[in-house]
Design a protein around this motif. Structure first.
Motif, PDB file in Angstrom:
ATOM      1  N   GLY A 191       0.798  -1.222   0.000  1.00 33.72           N
ATOM      2  CA  GLY A 191       0.000   0.000   0.000  1.00 33.72           C
ATOM      3  C   GLY A 191       0.829   1.270   0.000  1.00 33.72           C
ATOM      4  O   GLY A 191       0.326   2.339  -0.342  1.00 33.72           O
ATOM      5  N   ARG A 192       2.118   1.151   0.359  1.00 41.65           N
ATOM      6  CA  ARG A 192       2.956   2.357   0.360  1.00 41.65           C
ATOM      7  C   ARG A 192       3.142   2.913  -1.043  1.00 41.65           C
ATOM      8  O   ARG A 192       3.556   4.033  -1.238  1.00 41.65           O
ATOM      9  CB  ARG A 192       4.337   2.042   0.971  1.00 41.65           C
ATOM     10  CG  ARG A 192       4.276   1.734   2.450  1.00 41.65           C
ATOM     11  CD  ARG A 192       5.576   1.152   2.926  1.00 41.65           C
ATOM     12  NE  ARG A 192       5.903  -0.091   2.233  1.00 41.65           N
ATOM     13  CZ  ARG A 192       6.969  -0.834   2.474  1.00 41.65           C
ATOM     14  NH1 ARG A 192       7.829  -0.462   3.379  1.00 41.65           N
ATOM     15  NH2 ARG A 192       7.182  -1.960   1.807  1.00 41.65           N
ATOM     16  N   MET A 193       2.820   2.073  -2.061  1.00 43.22           N
ATOM     17  CA  MET A 193       3.016   2.518  -3.452  1.00 43.22           C
ATOM     18  C   MET A 193       1.717   2.928  -4.158  1.00 43.22           C
ATOM     19  O   MET A 193       1.690   3.041  -5.375  1.00 43.22           O
ATOM     20  CB  MET A 193       3.702   1.399  -4.250  1.00 43.22           C
ATOM     21  CG  MET A 193       5.185   1.276  -3.957  1.00 43.22           C
ATOM     22  SD  MET A 193       5.949   0.051  -5.034  1.00 43.22           S
ATOM     23  CE  MET A 193       5.935   0.897  -6.610  1.00 43.22           C
ATOM     24  N   TRP A 194       0.633   3.167  -3.402  1.00 43.49           N
ATOM     25  CA  TRP A 194      -0.641   3.451  -4.079  1.00 43.49           C
ATOM     26  C   TRP A 194      -0.583   4.715  -4.926  1.00 43.49           C
ATOM     27  O   TRP A 194      -1.298   4.854  -5.920  1.00 43.49           O
ATOM     28  CB  TRP A 194      -1.808   3.519  -3.087  1.00 43.49           C
ATOM     29  CG  TRP A 194      -1.857   4.723  -2.175  1.00 43.49           C
ATOM     30  CD1 TRP A 194      -1.396   4.789  -0.897  1.00 43.49           C
ATOM     31  CD2 TRP A 194      -2.416   6.016  -2.466  1.00 43.49           C
ATOM     32  NE1 TRP A 194      -1.622   6.044  -0.372  1.00 43.49           N
ATOM     33  CE2 TRP A 194      -2.249   6.812  -1.314  1.00 43.49           C
ATOM     34  CE3 TRP A 194      -3.035   6.582  -3.586  1.00 43.49           C
ATOM     35  CZ2 TRP A 194      -2.667   8.148  -1.247  1.00 43.49           C
ATOM     36  CZ3 TRP A 194      -3.464   7.916  -3.521  1.00 43.49           C
ATOM     37  CH2 TRP A 194      -3.274   8.680  -2.355  1.00 43.49           C
ATOM     38  N   ARG A 195       0.309   5.642  -4.561  1.00 43.18           N
ATOM     39  CA  ARG A 195       0.361   6.920  -5.287  1.00 43.18           C
ATOM     40  C   ARG A 195       0.907   6.786  -6.707  1.00 43.18           C
ATOM     41  O   ARG A 195       0.924   7.756  -7.452  1.00 43.18           O
ATOM     42  CB  ARG A 195       1.218   7.930  -4.505  1.00 43.18           C
ATOM     43  CG  ARG A 195       0.603   8.316  -3.159  1.00 43.18           C
ATOM     44  CD  ARG A 195       1.587   9.033  -2.254  1.00 43.18           C
ATOM     45  NE  ARG A 195       1.069   9.167  -0.899  1.00 43.18           N
ATOM     46  CZ  ARG A 195       1.108   8.196   0.022  1.00 43.18           C
ATOM     47  NH1 ARG A 195       1.657   7.027  -0.267  1.00 43.18           N
ATOM     48  NH2 ARG A 195       0.607   8.389   1.218  1.00 43.18           N
ATOM     49  N   THR A 196       1.384   5.609  -7.089  1.00 43.91           N
ATOM     50  CA  THR A 196       1.917   5.447  -8.453  1.00 43.91           C
ATOM     51  C   THR A 196       0.805   5.361  -9.494  1.00 43.91           C
ATOM     52  O   THR A 196       1.041   5.604 -10.672  1.00 43.91           O
ATOM     53  CB  THR A 196       2.802   4.184  -8.567  1.00 43.91           C
ATOM     54  OG1 THR A 196       2.060   3.069  -8.079  1.00 43.91           O
ATOM     55  CG2 THR A 196       4.097   4.338  -7.784  1.00 43.91           C
ATOM     56  N   LEU A 197      -0.419   4.985  -9.067  1.00 42.50           N
ATOM     57  CA  LEU A 197      -1.550   4.939 -10.005  1.00 42.50           C
ATOM     58  C   LEU A 197      -2.829   5.048  -9.203  1.00 42.50           C
ATOM     59  O   LEU A 197      -3.146   4.166  -8.398  1.00 42.50           O
ATOM     60  CB  LEU A 197      -1.534   3.620 -10.812  1.00 42.50           C
ATOM     61  CG  LEU A 197      -2.702   3.401 -11.792  1.00 42.50           C
ATOM     62  CD1 LEU A 197      -2.841   4.555 -12.782  1.00 42.50           C
ATOM     63  CD2 LEU A 197      -2.506   2.094 -12.559  1.00 42.50           C
TER      64      LEU A 197
END
Ligand code: COA
Length: 332
Positions: A191-197
């Motif tokens: 979830g730490r990477m949700w800002r990628t899409l």
């Protein structure tokens, strides 16, 4: 119901549905600052299907499932569960699965959607296999469907060239042979990477680092490079892990079905792991990235071409927004 682990799972039928309109790279050249050459070289995509106002997540999903039901011979009234993997459903409530189940006559089925983006169909397949294998269900319908072209900002040339619309479906049923079905599965997220899409509908949903991003609210925002790097690594790791855990050699697998996000991502796995290229299924040139629909569309094309041999394994891998990723080794 009593848990019954001594049995397997079989794909009884598959189906697919795509919108009638085809948008080629040449058509896109008229809409955004891009070229057929750039898109083919960077992604492998040549065309994608685009829904008109009457073609919806509901209608495409329903049509794909009707086909899968017909191919399976399963009576819709006997389905225990209808799972729809999508992040682009028209209605937040009720689930798309509820509306599709009514349309196909699955009147006694549990219904719910899974929002795991491009990994959604594999999440659903893995869950369906587990439910059937342990005796909690006999027959489950799974649909992967998206109409992402409605969420695209057509001024954004990185996102608008990638996505296409469509649906794929499979009906999975219990089988007396315990070696059939999913013999290895993984489901992951970070979830730490949700800002990628992501798909912000108002300013509160926009992370501070993206405040200056010119993409309009209500449209997908994607950091393509970051996703690309993540996907290359995860695809390779997931396939290698699936081979290692099952003891299969690269030539023991009849098909590698990877989420169709970018042909270069798939090719890097082929090269790195020395996979036999003729067994790695690619149809991104015709559909683009259809997110949750990409894997079931591949599966349906292979099934209808009579190219799935019973008793032989298939490796399926996907990654998507969230971020999510998943794998499944399926003994056909
Ligand atoms: N047409 C022409 N040029 C384009 C373009 C387009 N459609 N999109 C981007 N460019 C340009 C960029 O502006 C940049 O130009 P610059 O060098 O002058 O700044 C250049 O091409 C390279 O951009 P970059 O974003 O680094 O390209 P890329 O090789 O990473 O390809 C993607 C972009 C989006 C195709 C690629 O990153 C990708 O596929 N990422 C994964 C996306 C994905 O899978 N998303 C769904 C998750 S399931």
């Amino acid at each position: 119901m009593t848990a019954t682990f001594g049995r397997g799972v079989r794909i009884a039928g598959t189906g697919r549905a795509v919108p009638a309109q085809v948008l080629t790279n040449k058509d896109l050249e008229k809409l955004v600052d891009t070229s057929d050459e750039w898109i083919v070289q960077r992604t492998g995509i040549r065309a994608r299907h685009k829904a008109n106002e009457h073609e919806t997540v509901f209608s495409l999903g329903r049509d794909a499932l009707l086909q899968a039901l017909q191919a399976s011979g399963v009576n819709p009234a006997d389905l225990d569960m209808v799972i729809v993997a999508t992040v682009s459903g028209e209605m937040l409530c009720p689930s798309t699965a509820a509306r599709i189940s009514e349309a196909v006559g699955a009147d006694d089925a549990a219904v719910f959607d899974i929002a795991a983006a491009c990994s959604g169909f594999l999440y659903a397949l893995n869950m369906a296999d587990t439910m059937i294998r342990c005796g909690r269900a006999e027959r489950i319908a799974i649909v992967g469907v998206e109409v992402l072209t409605r969420l695209v900002d057509w001024d954004d040339r990185t996102v608008s060239i990638i996505f296409g619309d469509g649906a794929g479906a499979a009906v999975v049923v219990a089988d007396p042979d315990p070696s059939r079905g999913c013999i290895h599965q993984t489901m992951h997220g970070d979830g730490r990477m949700w800002r990628t899409l992501y798909h912000p509908r108002n300013e509160r949903e926009v992370p501070p680092a993206d405040a200056a991003n010119p993409i309009r609210l209500g449209h997908l925002r994607m950091h393509g490079r970051e996703i690309y790097k993540f996907a290359v690594t995860r695809f390779q790791e997931a396939i290698k892990d699936a081979l290692d855990r099952t003891g299969l050699g690269v030539d023991d697998v009849q098909h590698y079905i990877c989420h169709q996000s970018n042909q270069r991502i798939i090719e890097s796995a082929v090269e790195k792991l020395s996979l036999p290229p003729e067994r790695v299924y690619v149809n991104i040139d015709r559909y683009g990235n259809t997110s949750a629909a990409s894997i079931p569309i591949c599966l349906d094309e292979l099934c209808r071409a009579g190219r799935i041999e019973p008793g032989k394994p298939i490796i399926l891998v996907a990654f998507g927004a969230g971020v999510t990723w998943a794998s499944c080794v399926w003994n056909a």
